[in-house]
Structures are given as C-alpha cells and as structure tokens.
Scaffold this motif. Sequence first.
Motif, PDB file in Angstrom:
ATOM      1  N   PRO A   1      22.028  21.017  25.112  1.00 31.70           N
ATOM      2  CA  PRO A   1      21.191  21.092  26.312  1.00 31.70           C
ATOM      3  C   PRO A   1      20.255  19.886  26.449  1.00 31.70           C
ATOM      4  CG  PRO A   1      21.128  23.149  25.094  1.00 31.70           C
ATOM      5  CD  PRO A   1      21.857  22.160  24.236  1.00 31.70           C
ATOM      6  N   GLU A   2      20.076  19.443  27.681  1.00 30.71           N
ATOM      7  CA  GLU A   2      19.128  18.370  28.010  1.00 30.71           C
ATOM      8  C   GLU A   2      19.464  17.038  27.345  1.00 30.71           C
ATOM      9  OE1 GLU A   2      16.912  19.103  30.384  1.00 30.71           O
ATOM     10  OE2 GLU A   2      17.688  21.138  30.315  1.00 30.71           O
ATOM     11  N   ASN A   3      20.720  16.822  26.956  1.00 28.22           N
ATOM     12  CA  ASN A   3      21.084  15.604  26.229  1.00 28.22           C
ATOM     13  C   ASN A   3      21.280  14.435  27.192  1.00 28.22           C
ATOM     14  OD1 ASN A   3      21.961  13.673  24.449  1.00 28.22           O
ATOM     15  ND2 ASN A   3      23.651  14.855  23.643  1.00 28.22           N
ATOM     16  N   VAL A   4      20.367  13.464  27.122  1.00 32.47           N
ATOM     17  CA  VAL A   4      20.426  12.270  27.968  1.00 32.47           C
ATOM     18  C   VAL A   4      20.750  11.024  27.144  1.00 32.47           C
ATOM     19  CG1 VAL A   4      18.878  13.201  29.727  1.00 32.47           C
ATOM     20  CG2 VAL A   4      17.934  11.913  27.786  1.00 32.47           C
ATOM     21  N   CYS A   5      21.210  11.193  25.919  1.00 35.43           N
ATOM     22  CA  CYS A   5      21.521  10.077  25.022  1.00 35.43           C
ATOM     23  C   CYS A   5      22.539   9.128  25.656  1.00 35.43           C
ATOM     24  CB  CYS A   5      22.068  10.636  23.711  1.00 35.43           C
ATOM     25  SG  CYS A   5      22.618   9.365  22.548  1.00 35.43           S
ATOM     26  N   PHE A   6      22.358   7.815  25.439  1.00 37.12           N
ATOM     27  CA  PHE A   6      23.287   6.816  25.957  1.00 37.12           C
ATOM     28  C   PHE A   6      24.699   7.040  25.432  1.00 37.12           C
ATOM     29  CE2 PHE A   6      25.453   2.708  25.280  1.00 37.12           C
ATOM     30  CZ  PHE A   6      25.661   2.356  26.606  1.00 37.12           C
ATOM     31  N   GLY A   7      24.855   7.426  24.188  1.00 35.80           N
ATOM     32  CA  GLY A   7      26.179   7.575  23.599  1.00 35.80           C
ATOM     33  C   GLY A   7      26.851   8.902  23.896  1.00 35.80           C
ATOM     34  N   CYS A   8      26.090   9.995  23.746  1.00 34.50           N
ATOM     35  CA  CYS A   8      26.727  11.313  23.819  1.00 34.50           C
ATOM     36  C   CYS A   8      26.161  12.237  24.887  1.00 34.50           C
ATOM     37  CB  CYS A   8      26.649  12.005  22.463  1.00 34.50           C
ATOM     38  SG  CYS A   8      24.962  12.288  21.864  1.00 34.50           S
TER      39      CYS A   8
ATOM     40  N   ILE B   1      25.652  14.217  28.039  1.00 35.31           N
ATOM     41  CA  ILE B   1      26.416  14.584  29.231  1.00 35.31           C
ATOM     42  C   ILE B   1      25.567  14.424  30.491  1.00 35.31           C
ATOM     43  CG2 ILE B   1      27.977  16.126  27.990  1.00 35.31           C
ATOM     44  CD1 ILE B   1      26.401  18.497  29.134  1.00 35.31           C
ATOM     45  N   LEU B   2      24.257  14.304  30.320  1.00 36.07           N
ATOM     46  CA  LEU B   2      23.371  14.119  31.467  1.00 36.07           C
ATOM     47  C   LEU B   2      23.064  12.642  31.741  1.00 36.07           C
ATOM     48  CD1 LEU B   2      20.864  17.059  30.863  1.00 36.07           C
ATOM     49  CD2 LEU B   2      22.887  17.000  32.346  1.00 36.07           C
ATOM     50  N   ASN B   3      23.714  11.738  31.024  1.00 33.41           N
ATOM     51  CA  ASN B   3      23.517  10.304  31.229  1.00 33.41           C
ATOM     52  C   ASN B   3      24.781   9.727  31.867  1.00 33.41           C
ATOM     53  OD1 ASN B   3      23.163   7.528  31.094  1.00 33.41           O
ATOM     54  ND2 ASN B   3      22.131   7.614  29.112  1.00 33.41           N
ATOM     55  N   ASP B   4      24.772   9.627  33.183  1.00 32.54           N
ATOM     56  CA  ASP B   4      25.980   9.167  33.882  1.00 32.54           C
ATOM     57  C   ASP B   4      26.258   7.680  33.679  1.00 32.54           C
ATOM     58  OD1 ASP B   4      23.892   8.277  35.476  1.00 32.54           O
ATOM     59  OD2 ASP B   4      24.712   9.049  37.349  1.00 32.54           O
ATOM     60  N   LYS B   5      25.334   6.937  33.086  1.00 34.75           N
ATOM     61  CA  LYS B   5      25.565   5.524  32.778  1.00 34.75           C
ATOM     62  C   LYS B   5      25.882   5.323  31.295  1.00 34.75           C
ATOM     63  CE  LYS B   5      22.841   3.856  36.578  1.00 34.75           C
ATOM     64  NZ  LYS B   5      21.685   3.124  37.042  1.00 34.75           N
ATOM     65  N   GLY B   6      25.947   6.412  30.555  1.00 34.76           N
ATOM     66  CA  GLY B   6      26.205   6.343  29.126  1.00 34.76           C
ATOM     67  C   GLY B   6      27.692   6.323  28.792  1.00 34.76           C
ATOM     68  N   LEU B   7      27.978   6.408  27.500  1.00 31.93           N
ATOM     69  CA  LEU B   7      29.351   6.330  27.011  1.00 31.93           C
ATOM     70  C   LEU B   7      30.134   7.625  27.217  1.00 31.93           C
ATOM     71  CD1 LEU B   7      28.716   4.363  23.695  1.00 31.93           C
ATOM     72  CD2 LEU B   7      29.253   3.469  25.982  1.00 31.93           C
TER      73      LEU B   7
ATOM     74  N   MET C   1      30.474   0.084  19.034  1.00 30.97           N
ATOM     75  CA  MET C   1      31.213   0.800  17.985  1.00 30.97           C
ATOM     76  C   MET C   1      30.255   1.628  17.135  1.00 30.97           C
ATOM     77  SD  MET C   1      33.915  -2.198  16.887  1.00 30.97           S
ATOM     78  CE  MET C   1      34.654  -1.267  15.536  1.00 30.97           C
ATOM     79  N   ALA C   2      29.128   1.041  16.745  1.00 30.54           N
ATOM     80  CA  ALA C   2      28.145   1.760  15.929  1.00 30.54           C
ATOM     81  C   ALA C   2      27.576   2.956  16.693  1.00 30.54           C
ATOM     82  CB  ALA C   2      27.025   0.806  15.499  1.00 30.54           C
ATOM     83  N   THR C   3      27.341   2.785  17.980  1.00 31.90           N
ATOM     84  CA  THR C   3      26.834   3.895  18.794  1.00 31.90           C
ATOM     85  C   THR C   3      27.850   5.026  18.863  1.00 31.90           C
ATOM     86  OG1 THR C   3      25.478   2.389  20.116  1.00 31.90           O
ATOM     87  CG2 THR C   3      25.977   4.548  21.088  1.00 31.90           C
ATOM     88  N   LEU C   4      29.117   4.689  19.038  1.00 24.60           N
ATOM     89  CA  LEU C   4      30.161   5.718  19.062  1.00 24.60           C
ATOM     90  C   LEU C   4      30.183   6.492  17.750  1.00 24.60           C
ATOM     91  CD1 LEU C   4      33.038   3.643  20.718  1.00 24.60           C
ATOM     92  CD2 LEU C   4      31.780   5.534  21.777  1.00 24.60           C
TER      93      LEU C   4
ATOM     94  N   THR D   1      20.769   7.642   8.244  1.00 25.21           N
ATOM     95  CA  THR D   1      21.380   6.390   7.782  1.00 25.21           C
ATOM     96  C   THR D   1      22.707   6.201   8.500  1.00 25.21           C
ATOM     97  OG1 THR D   1      20.434   6.722   5.567  1.00 25.21           O
ATOM     98  CG2 THR D   1      22.218   5.126   5.752  1.00 25.21           C
ATOM     99  N   LEU D   2      22.964   4.953   8.879  1.00 26.57           N
ATOM    100  CA  LEU D   2      24.233   4.588   9.500  1.00 26.57           C
ATOM    101  C   LEU D   2      24.665   3.279   8.851  1.00 26.57           C
ATOM    102  CD1 LEU D   2      26.422   4.893  11.737  1.00 26.57           C
ATOM    103  CD2 LEU D   2      24.881   3.623  13.242  1.00 26.57           C
TER     104      LEU D   2
END
Length: 164
Positions: free
Chosen positions: A14-21, A23-29, A62-65, A98-99
């Motif tokens: 819910p309320e997820n506006v993250c650039f990568g994942c 669903i509420l960020n239409d300019k995201g991945l 790639m790292a964001t994915l 960590t990534l």
Amino acid sequence: MNPTDKKYFQNHMPENVCFGCGILNDKGLQIKSYWEGDESVCHWQSKEHYHGWSDLMNGGIMATLIDCHCMGTAMAHAYREEGRELDTLPEYRYATGTLNVKYLRPTSNKHPVELRALVLEVKGKKTVMHCDFFCQGEKTAEAEVIGIRVFDSSQEEGDNVFKS
C-alpha cells in the motif's frame, strides 16, 4: 501459469511510490516480482533512456532492479513463513541494509532481463538474500542483499517514517 494469475508482491504494498517498485509511481520502473518455487522472479524490459553506454543497461538501474526485487522478496517471504496471503495484516515493509552488486559482464538494454532471488537466512528483522541477474539466458550480475524490516503495522511505531 498465465501472467494474470501471478500474485505480484508489488500489488500488495500500500502507498508504494518507490521509483523501482512503486505501483503508484507512473514514471518508475514498475517491476513485478512473484514466487516460482523457493525463488522470487522478476522479468523486466528496459527502455532506451535507461542505457548507460549505447545499447547497454545503466548499472544504477540494474542495482535498483535488484534492490527493489529483493525488498519485495523479503516482505513476501515473511508473509509466506507466517502462512498468510500478501494482502493480510500485519503489514510489513523492508528497506535495504546492504546491497553488494557484482557486475559480471555488460547487459543489453534492448532485451528483457530476469532476476532470481533466494532467501538465504532470516535473523530477527534481517533477511539475507542472493540475487542473480540474467539477460538472454546469461548471468550478467549477482548480488548479496540484506533487507531490514522497518515497519510492522502490529507494532506501535510512533513517528516511523516508513508507515503509511
């Protein structure tokens, strides 16, 4: 399995506006991850503006994915371990602890990519995962990722910035 039958992890954040994942960020991945046995899988098609060098995918994309696929995996794994569906309470959210990405070879920006993550260990709020990144059947990157549970809707969180 029909793609419309898959239970995408990101549809239950819910309320997820993250650039990568988000669903509420239409300019995201707009990544979509799902279970295939014990592995979480994500298929994604890049666009030209995500290239690094001509026709090669940008390493930051790639790292964001990898990052977003693994945070969704950590969340979905917690629900799975508790024997419950993704849209049930309590709601959990994970953030990257960590990534560590190892780029093995250039990745085409013209072909779909596949990510496959496996949960290796859970210690309290920490989930340790390994993720392989493929393009045209060839592994082009791999990562060790730690996700930290930063939100649990059943706990009193006060001013936790991760709550909705």
